[in-house]
Write a protein that holds these residues in place. Structure first.
Motif, PDB file in Angstrom:
ATOM      1  N   VAL A 118     -41.230 -27.089  -6.151  1.00  7.83           N
ATOM      2  CA  VAL A 118     -41.667 -27.366  -7.465  1.00  7.83           C
ATOM      3  C   VAL A 118     -42.212 -26.426  -8.156  1.00  7.83           C
ATOM      4  CG1 VAL A 118     -42.727 -29.729  -6.219  1.00  7.83           C
ATOM      5  CG2 VAL A 118     -43.929 -27.457  -6.231  1.00  7.83           C
ATOM      6  N   GLY A 119     -41.753 -25.092  -8.037  1.00  8.22           N
ATOM      7  CA  GLY A 119     -41.977 -24.249  -8.869  1.00  8.22           C
ATOM      8  C   GLY A 119     -41.449 -22.693  -8.609  1.00  8.22           C
ATOM      9  N   LEU A 120     -41.933 -21.914  -9.161  1.00  9.04           N
ATOM     10  CA  LEU A 120     -41.360 -20.609  -8.846  1.00  9.04           C
ATOM     11  C   LEU A 120     -42.676 -19.552  -9.121  1.00  9.04           C
ATOM     12  CD1 LEU A 120     -38.270 -18.582 -10.844  1.00  9.04           C
ATOM     13  CD2 LEU A 120     -40.701 -17.996 -11.120  1.00  9.04           C
ATOM     14  N   ALA A 121     -42.444 -18.622  -7.946  1.00 10.80           N
ATOM     15  CA  ALA A 121     -43.455 -17.666  -8.170  1.00 10.80           C
ATOM     16  C   ALA A 121     -42.846 -16.262  -7.425  1.00 10.80           C
ATOM     17  CB  ALA A 121     -44.652 -17.821  -7.421  1.00 10.80           C
ATOM     18  N   GLY A 122     -43.272 -14.973  -8.248  1.00  9.08           N
ATOM     19  CA  GLY A 122     -42.473 -13.848  -7.766  1.00  9.08           C
ATOM     20  C   GLY A 122     -42.881 -12.536  -8.566  1.00  9.08           C
ATOM     21  N   ILE A 123     -42.405 -11.621  -8.412  1.00  5.87           N
ATOM     22  CA  ILE A 123     -42.644 -10.270  -9.243  1.00  5.87           C
ATOM     23  C   ILE A 123     -41.330  -9.547  -9.647  1.00  5.87           C
ATOM     24  CG2 ILE A 123     -44.975  -9.671  -8.431  1.00  5.87           C
ATOM     25  CD1 ILE A 123     -43.571  -7.782  -6.076  1.00  5.87           C
ATOM     26  N   GLY A 124     -41.409  -9.550 -10.877  1.00  9.70           N
ATOM     27  CA  GLY A 124     -40.271  -8.602 -11.388  1.00  9.70           C
ATOM     28  C   GLY A 124     -40.537  -7.326 -12.028  1.00  9.70           C
ATOM     29  N   ASP A 125     -39.757  -6.677 -12.879  1.00  8.46           N
ATOM     30  CA  ASP A 125     -40.032  -5.431 -13.444  1.00  8.46           C
ATOM     31  C   ASP A 125     -40.331  -4.404 -12.367  1.00  8.46           C
ATOM     32  OD1 ASP A 125     -39.806  -3.701 -15.406  1.00  8.46           O
ATOM     33  OD2 ASP A 125     -41.698  -4.334 -16.296  1.00  8.46           O
TER      34      ASP A 125
END
Ligand SMILES: CC(C)(COP(=O)(O)OP(=O)(O)OC[C@H]1O[C@@H](n2cnc3c(N)ncnc32)[C@H](O)[C@@H]1OP(=O)(O)O)[C@@H](O)C(=O)NCCC(=O)NCCS
Length: 207
Positions: free
Chosen positions: A102-109
């Motif tokens: 139902v969604g997206l969560a995370g860390i980039g850069d």
């Protein structure tokens, strides 16, 4: 030509996180509650990305490009490569036990040597209003600080997006300031709040 004294191998400051921790491991599934978990994206989730790129709030605040089902599968494959390249760690927010995303969560850069990364998240309407963004942000922060070893996590959002500001506050990301005219949205340049948490900051009460 690099002199021996300026060679990276003789730097007096070691990397905050040594290279290889993501490259040499599989992305874990992280439990959020009895009903929800963070799990790696699967090719079968492609339609969820297609829907996200058509949701007016996600389009406005996260600015994703429209994707076809094939483009969405490519994007999911790209996120898996980014894990193994140690550039990003992106999860699907999903029902427990491998349920629907139902969604997206995370860390980039992600900068392992410097010890920092930047948060990103969105939820489809079906996932909103249940505290999922807060619990996903806290769970990923705990993983990033305690298991990966990062020192500083940033989270920024438009000052016109109070829901995202509330998620940052409730997840224990202190407001550090306002970045002027920092991001171009469809309706023009937006000022952005910069929030962050560092290793050693208190964790929010789970209640
Ligand atoms: C922002 C978003 C991730 C929040 O996720 P969520 O799990 O639905 O968050 P919740 O509904 O649990 O709300 C979190 C807090 O924000 C508050 N909130 C929600 N909508 C709000 C609004 N329009 N104005 C002010 N506060 C709002 C809630 O009341 C809650 O605070 P509380 O716990 O103190 O009551 C989700 O709404 C979303 O994906 N929106 C569209 C895209 C987006 O904004 N992405 C973020 C880009 S930085």
């Amino acid at each position: 030509m690099t002199s021996p004294s300026s060679s990276p191998t003789t730097s007096p400051i070691p990397p905050v996180v040594p290279a290889g921790r993501l490259r040499d491991s599989e992305q874990p599934t992280l439990t959020l509650s009895t009903d929800a978990e963070l799990r790696p994206w699967r090719p079968a989730d492609a339609q969820v990305l297609v829907a996200a790129c058509q949701d007016p709030d996600i389009v406005h605040w996260n600015r994703p490009a429209r994707v076809s089902p094939n483009g969405a599968r490519d994007k999911i494959a790209h996120w898996h490569r980014r894990w193994h390249d140690e550039q990003a760690a992106i999860w699907a927010v999903a029902g427990a036990g491998g349920g629907a995303a139902v969604g997206l969560a995370g860390i980039g850069d992600m900068d392992l040597r410097g010890g920092s990364a930047e948060f990103l998240y969105w939820l489809l309407p079906a996932g909103r209003g249940r505290g999922l963004a807060v619990s996903a942000t806290v769970r990923i922060s705990r993983w990033a600080v305690h298991e990966l070893g990062l020192h500083r996590l940033r989270l920024s959002h438009s000052v016109a997006n109070p829901a995202s500001c509330r998620v940052a506050e409730r997840a224990g990301f202190r407001l550090e300031g306002t970045m002027r005219s920092a991001l171009l949205h469809a309706d023009g340049w937006h000022d952005e709040h910069l929030h962050a948490r560092i290793a050693g900051d208190d964790w929010p009460d789970p209640a």
